[in-house]
Design an enzyme around this catalytic site. Sequence first.
Site, short mmCIF file in Angstrom:
data_model
loop_
_atom_site.label_atom_id
_atom_site.label_comp_id
_atom_site.label_asym_id
_atom_site.label_seq_id
_atom_site.Cartn_x
_atom_site.Cartn_y
_atom_site.Cartn_z
CG HIS A 71 6.28 -1.83 -9.22
ND1 HIS A 71 6.00 -1.16 -8.06
CD2 HIS A 71 7.03 -0.98 -9.98
CE1 HIS A 71 6.57 0.04 -8.09
NE2 HIS A 71 7.18 0.17 -9.26
CD GLU A 74 4.87 -4.16 -6.49
OE1 GLU A 74 5.99 -3.71 -6.22
OE2 GLU A 74 3.84 -3.47 -6.51
CG HIS A 170 2.07 -0.69 -5.91
ND1 HIS A 170 3.17 -0.61 -6.72
CD2 HIS A 170 1.20 0.27 -6.36
CE1 HIS A 170 2.99 0.34 -7.63
NE2 HIS A 170 1.81 0.89 -7.43
CD GLU A 234 3.45 -0.58 -1.60
OE1 GLU A 234 3.56 -1.81 -1.76
OE2 GLU A 234 3.96 0.27 -2.38
#
Length: 350
Positions: A71, A74, A170, A234
């Site tokens: 992404h 990010e 991420h 994450e």
Amino acid sequence: MLTNPISFLERSRFSPESLQNNQKFQLNNGTKVEICCAGIITFEPPFTSAASISAANISAVKTVLLSSGVHGNETAPIEICDKLVEDLLCEKIQSKHRVMFIFGNLPAMNIGERFIQENLNRLFNDSLSTDNQEQLRAQEIKREVKRFFNSDSVTPSSHAVSTRIHYDLHTAIRESKNEKFAVYPYLHGHEYNQQQLRFLSACAVNTILLSQSPTSTFSYYTSLNYFTHGFTVELGKVKPFGENNMQSFTHVIDMLTQLITQQEPVLPVLSECPMHIYDVKQVIDKRSTDFALHFADDLPNFTGFKKGTLLATDGDIEYRTLEDGEAVVFPNSNVALGQRALLTVVPCDL
Ligand SMILES: [Zn+2]
């Protein structure tokens, strides 16, 4: 050759035409480098060919894939991996293992967006579509990943004996009660790897979501097809380039550095890892343009609800929590039709 101050990532983002695909060179310390294509580079220590080391040593050489920027907005993981790549290239550090870095969505990085036309992290499946730049990039990544894993000295036959690792790094769109967390892809009944949980804990990633179904994410793709210990990790909240507080990534930077530069990273014992494990309870896809979430836009990930709470509606369909404490993760009503708009999770033991 690549020399600072223009980094591999910068050239990949802003002048990809200046990179020659499959360009190979060797560093003074013997490390073999290959620029596979824009945003994809591999490092291989000397003496990893089967002819030059004993069987025992071959199995000690790990194959590590670190991906970031799947992404484009990010940024923290992109900055972390950019630094590792540059430190490897200028020989400030040296890898003891085979390592591939993938900077995923380069055009999206340049406009500070999650993606241009399509969410790249939903394109890791058997599809051969090349209708837009994310689909083209997914094909390119799948091709390079296949080449990377297929040139391993040892081909693992199961997760249990695999020395392959993939962290897809991420940052989340929203705040989270558990700031750092990882998704453990569905293993089709294979055992969870305790050493991986200890490693993630040492990265200050103490919350693990156990996915219970196949998906089209990058980490599930490598876990399924190449027996990697694969995770979507994450690391905090989305911020623009240069605005990340790198202090909050000290642990993960240290552990990723150890992972590639040491034979084995120093890990805490499992009983000292404060892990919070969650099972995925519901995967809620957006079926119509009427899809709506019934909680605040800024609700943090891992917020729990009482049983029976209305979480979302999609036309006439109501989605409610099925038990007390069921919590929401990754809510996003702006996804394309047919894609996941919300996950719910419940605490569990391993
Ligand atoms: Zn992401």
